[in-house]
Design an enzyme around this catalytic site. Sequence first.
Site, PDB file in Angstrom:
ATOM      1  N   CYS A 139      43.081  54.716  39.201  1.00  0.00           N
ATOM      2  CA  CYS A 139      42.064  54.995  38.504  1.00  0.00           C
ATOM      3  C   CYS A 139      40.740  55.598  39.217  1.00  0.00           C
ATOM      4  CB  CYS A 139      41.755  53.811  37.736  1.00  0.00           C
ATOM      5  SG  CYS A 139      42.725  52.730  37.082  1.00  0.00           S
ATOM      6  N   LEU A 158      44.496  55.469  34.854  1.00  0.00           N
ATOM      7  CA  LEU A 158      45.611  55.942  35.352  1.00  0.00           C
ATOM      8  C   LEU A 158      46.597  54.654  34.878  1.00  0.00           C
ATOM      9  CD1 LEU A 158      47.756  58.341  35.586  1.00  0.00           C
ATOM     10  CD2 LEU A 158      47.390  57.728  38.257  1.00  0.00           C
ATOM     11  N   ALA A 159      47.269  54.551  34.000  1.00  0.00           N
ATOM     12  CA  ALA A 159      48.028  53.740  33.613  1.00  0.00           C
ATOM     13  C   ALA A 159      49.351  53.595  34.478  1.00  0.00           C
ATOM     14  CB  ALA A 159      48.459  53.402  32.243  1.00  0.00           C
ATOM     15  N   VAL A 160      49.658  52.398  35.309  1.00  0.00           N
ATOM     16  CA  VAL A 160      50.819  52.184  36.266  1.00  0.00           C
ATOM     17  C   VAL A 160      51.521  50.947  35.777  1.00  0.00           C
ATOM     18  CG1 VAL A 160      51.403  52.400  38.459  1.00  0.00           C
ATOM     19  CG2 VAL A 160      49.848  54.130  37.701  1.00  0.00           C
ATOM     20  N   GLY A 212      43.241  51.177  42.135  1.00  0.00           N
ATOM     21  CA  GLY A 212      44.292  50.969  43.195  1.00  0.00           C
ATOM     22  C   GLY A 212      45.402  50.224  42.545  1.00  0.00           C
ATOM     23  N   ASP A 236      47.987  43.750  37.573  1.00  0.00           N
ATOM     24  CA  ASP A 236      47.392  43.254  38.623  1.00  0.00           C
ATOM     25  C   ASP A 236      45.785  43.115  38.617  1.00  0.00           C
ATOM     26  OD1 ASP A 236      47.206  46.068  38.544  1.00  0.00           O
ATOM     27  OD2 ASP A 236      47.102  46.332  41.046  1.00  0.00           O
ATOM     28  N   SER A 289      54.892  58.183  49.821  1.00  0.00           N
ATOM     29  CA  SER A 289      54.654  59.063  50.972  1.00  0.00           C
ATOM     30  C   SER A 289      54.786  58.510  52.400  1.00  0.00           C
ATOM     31  CB  SER A 289      53.162  59.847  50.774  1.00  0.00           C
ATOM     32  OG  SER A 289      52.744  60.527  51.819  1.00  0.00           O
ATOM     33  N   GLY A 290      55.267  59.667  53.125  1.00  0.00           N
ATOM     34  CA  GLY A 290      55.435  59.072  54.726  1.00  0.00           C
ATOM     35  C   GLY A 290      54.095  59.241  55.494  1.00  0.00           C
TER      36      GLY A 290
END
Length: 609
Positions: A2, A51-53, A78, A102, A376-377
């Site tokens: 967010c 941002l809904a996750v 986060g 969370d 991501s790496g």
Amino acid sequence: MCGITGWVAYRQDLEGQRAVVDAMTETMSCRGPDARGTWYARHVALGHRRLAVIDLPGGEQPMTTEVGDATLGMVYSGEVYNYTELRDELRRRGHPFTTDSDTEVVLRAYAEWGTAFAERLNGMYALAIWDPRNETLVMVRDRMGIKPFFYYPTADGVLFGSEPKAILANPAVPAVVEVDGLRELLTVSKTPGAALWAGMHEVEPGTVVTVDRNGVHANVYWRLETKRHVDDQDTTVAHIRELLDDITRRQLVADVPKCVLLSGGLDSSAITALAAGQLAEEGRKVRSFAVDFVGQEENFQPDELRGTPDTPYVHDVADLVRSQHSDIVLDNTALTDPEIRRKVVRANDAPLGGDIFGSLYLLFSAIREQSTVALSGESADEVFGGYLWFHDPEVRNKPIFPWIAYLASRRSGSQTHVLRKDVLKQLDLGGHLRDRYAEAVREVERLDGESDDEWAMRKVCYLHLTRMVRILLDRKDRMSMAVGLEVRVPFCDHRLVEYVYNTPWSMKTFDGHEKSLLRAATQDVLPQSVVDRRKSPYPQTQDPAYVATLAGQVRELLAERHPVFELVDRDSAQQLTTAADGSARRLLEQTLSLATWLDLYQPEIKLPR
């Protein structure tokens, strides 16, 4: 993931400032396109874009909870990856939960443990909690600085935001850049706590910052510490694999479509392969994306940094793990589009740009059409020692940041700056870098009995994990969140960082190559081509038309007498438009980004005279 912002003013009633708070909140709309919210209490206003996750219907913010007669309010950006374990513990301690998010776990963890709750979190986060019991704002940032977080002390409180643009939206904050800000901008280093904009600061990674009527106070809850490594090589490799398996499993948790970023290098390939194996257990395929450029195969010329193109290795991995793969192919028209440059500069709040920034923005835009979360790496090179200069004794022993020493040694004879000589003299970039390097090295603790060679490499590793990595994490975050894509970075899990940091350099390079420990820990799930491949950085287009277009755009600036030439030397810029080397390319990009930033932000530049 967010965007957060807020305002504490001990001598004001912020109910009367709703229009300003709304404007601050709306600057974060790209970071949180799904929902918005604000919350007010005495002396405080909190703003949030979501941002809904996780827990799509239940994680709305700002979130509140009751503690006795007090109402705590929080905005949070986060992910905390160990939230299920924390929730179980909090339930045993009597906390009820009304959501599966969370976010609620984090807020109730603060209610239970106070500021010590930060030590229990595993993840990437920037959060602010208003505690009316002592009229205190508590701001917390994750250990590695994965999520950005800025604040601006005022005469009667503080302003804060995920990005500077949220703070700059408040009329009380002038858009001023002073000499220290320009130094941070023009050197590839990152001073902890510093920001480009005058009066603004970053919440440092691993730090709790509290604001009360007596001012601003910082408390470090995590730092990179020197410890003796007692495991042998086989045990070390096995433990790294166990950590990577656990980290990947935790970071695959999301209630939205997810994917991996695949470059064909060891780092991203390892994450892709581990994710593919874990998703296969659930009967699902991993989704992977890679960036490529029109004509890259025809135009590719190997150099010291990039010996091979990425695409063949990308496809080797995708074929082996049977991923649902897509190549995102970009052309020069998009990479040089002034509108894309404006979006990149706006996302950064700074004149940072070039084809790497632009291609990341375009790549993430394309991915966002199909996924909301990507693994991501990023950061494996800093953790495991992957860059060429780690293995160059001449460079790594110089009293300067090794990546700067390496690049400087390769640019001898080339134009290194496009700024006017009087501006460069006032900035004294060399002195600034020497001072910042000395400060950083003083933070490193030497292990008793550590050899000179191991001590030298410990310092190099420390510099990358506390300075360079933060630059790259910020770039990744700004470009991804500009399009509402959450990018997770498994290699930044603090358990992995702590463990690998303290392994001896001889063990990190036991097979004579870079990233020996990562290669050994994951080679069983990788194609041999990737196991054998040497380090190759993020790709750049090699089409000559790219530089030619940049040169034409700079010529247009020269013709219109743009204010950028109050900083940039006109004659130098003119010479760049006819040059063709890599240095010219970088400086053309810098000139255009500076001009775009001046147009968008119209900052007041204050330099000593």
